[in-house]
Design an enzyme around this catalytic site. Structure first.
Site, PDB file in Angstrom:
ATOM      1  N   LYS A 262      33.060  35.475  33.466  1.00  0.00           N
ATOM      2  CA  LYS A 262      34.630  35.030  33.806  1.00  0.00           C
ATOM      3  C   LYS A 262      34.333  33.445  34.062  1.00  0.00           C
ATOM      4  O   LYS A 262      35.309  32.847  33.807  1.00  0.00           O
ATOM      5  CB  LYS A 262      35.066  35.867  34.807  1.00  0.00           C
ATOM      6  CG  LYS A 262      35.484  37.207  34.306  1.00  0.00           C
ATOM      7  CD  LYS A 262      35.845  38.230  35.213  1.00  0.00           C
ATOM      8  CE  LYS A 262      36.087  39.695  34.354  1.00  0.00           C
ATOM      9  NZ  LYS A 262      36.422  40.689  35.288  1.00  0.00           N
TER      10      LYS A 262
ATOM     11  N   GLN B 160      36.644  41.323  41.727  1.00  0.00           N
ATOM     12  CA  GLN B 160      35.948  42.182  40.758  1.00  0.00           C
ATOM     13  C   GLN B 160      35.803  43.550  41.485  1.00  0.00           C
ATOM     14  O   GLN B 160      35.294  43.788  42.753  1.00  0.00           O
ATOM     15  CB  GLN B 160      34.551  41.665  40.734  1.00  0.00           C
ATOM     16  CG  GLN B 160      33.735  42.222  39.709  1.00  0.00           C
ATOM     17  CD  GLN B 160      34.141  42.147  38.255  1.00  0.00           C
ATOM     18  OE1 GLN B 160      34.777  41.250  37.762  1.00  0.00           O
ATOM     19  NE2 GLN B 160      34.155  43.403  37.643  1.00  0.00           N
TER      20      GLN B 160
ATOM     21  N   ASP C  62      45.118  39.123  37.607  1.00  0.00           N
ATOM     22  CA  ASP C  62      44.350  40.409  37.000  1.00  0.00           C
ATOM     23  C   ASP C  62      45.214  41.487  36.783  1.00  0.00           C
ATOM     24  O   ASP C  62      45.033  42.503  36.494  1.00  0.00           O
ATOM     25  CB  ASP C  62      43.028  40.726  37.780  1.00  0.00           C
ATOM     26  CG  ASP C  62      41.961  41.335  37.039  1.00  0.00           C
ATOM     27  OD1 ASP C  62      41.794  41.608  35.803  1.00  0.00           O
ATOM     28  OD2 ASP C  62      41.012  42.272  37.968  1.00  0.00           O
TER      29      ASP C  62
END
Ligand code: NAP
Length: 289
Positions: free
Chosen positions: A56, A100, A123
């Site tokens: 990412k 994450q 996200d």
């Protein structure tokens, strides 16, 4: 009758999306003198998570965006993580925050997600973003990246969603549920299946669009796939294996995603694009302007 299925190329579609993101980033940087920035937060050293975060961050660099990384030990408490994320939420130089997941078991993941400011939730993991997705409020909140990436892929290949019967197998907060909401917002008739669903094979045979988000290797056999269906395999299991038995499903499908090279690249490209959009919105600029 055997079909010649179109392979939905996530790698190529993600590359095209990244080009659009790079244009957004350049335009924003030129206009404001500030480069959009994604903050990644990693708790512990799970090898897969370490790899995902690295990928990412590399994608950020590839489109000219900044990234900063926060790495915390696997003994981190919920409070420590919430405090760290709150600091990023209040940091004006940060446009998007990625936590994450999964996080270590002692952490309340929901509490950690909710510490992400809604305008930085690139996200799409907060209650705010899920609510906005569910109400179809584009412009408020951000889509969860994997289902949002799948929607982008379906649109890129001109798949007719309105009126189609879509079956989503899986109902996780980041994948199955928001996927179902996005398909519903696009006027599909949606069925959601999960581990208690009865007669799954028969349901699958009625689906024009079948999304597998189960986390079990080759869970969907080709015989479940309706002739001419569009098959999206969101699964990513050890050994680069999806949730669909690709070799048999391709005999029935009209379109199908490969694993790897289907949904995975779209997820990351969507995260990076949403960060650029968040940066524009925070500066009061039309992201598409
Ligand atoms: P998850 O949280 O474990 O959810 C799995 C879902 O599948 C649950 O809703 C579960 O039902 C359902 N399920 C399990 N067994 C089933 C069965 N026998 N029949 C029907 N449904 C069943 O997993 P996830 O996070 O959604 O991830 C799903 C897959 O997508 C995994 O392979 C993951 O690696 C992959 N993934 C890929 C990306 C990407 O970027 N490519 C991103 C995220 C996830 P219950 O709710 O009843 O337990």
């Amino acid at each position: 009758m055997t079909m010649t299925a179109t392979i939905l190329d996530g790698t190529e579609t993600a590359r095209e999306l990244a080009e659009r993101t790079a244009r957004r980033v350049k335009s924003l940087s030129d206009r404001t003198g500030q480069t959009p920035c994604l903050a990644t937060v990693l708790v512990g050293e799970d090898p897969a998570s370490v790899t995902y975060v690295r990928m990412k961050r590399r994608r950020c660099e590839a489109v000219g965006m900044r990234s900063i990384k926060v790495e915390l030990p696997d003994t981190t408490t919920t409070k420590q993580l919430v405090d760290q994320i709150t600091t990023l939420s209040n940091d004006d130089s940060v446009d998007g925050i990625l936590l994450q997941h999964p996080v270590p078991k002692q952490i309340d993941e929901r509490a950690a997600f909710e510490a992400i400011a809604p305008q930085k939730d690139v996200d799409g993991v907060t209650l705010h973003s899920f609510g906005a997705t569910s109400l179809g409020l584009a412009g408020s909140g951000y889509g969860s990246c994997t289902p949002a990436g799948i929607m982008h892929l379906l649109k890129a290949y001109d798949v007719t969603i309105a009126g189609a019967h879509a079956l989503v197998i899986g109902r996780s907060p980041i994948l199955g549920k928001p996927m179902a909401m996005m398909l519903l917002a696009a006027d599909a008739t949606v069925t959601i299946a999960h581990s208690k669903t009865q007669g799954l094979g028969e349901l699958a045979k009625q689906a024009d669009i079948l999304v597998a988000a189960v986390g079990r290797p080759r869970f969907v056999p080709g015989e479940w796939v309706k002739h001419g269906a569009v098959v999206i395999d969101a699964g990513y299991n050890p050994g680069n294996v999806g949730d669909v038995d690709f070799e048999s499903a391709i005999e029935h499908a009209s379109m199908i995603t490969p694993v790897p090279g289907g949904v995975g690249p779209m997820t990351i490209a969507t995260l990076i694009d949403q960060t650029a959009i968040a940066a524009a919105r925070r500066r009061g600029i039309d992201p598409d302007g």
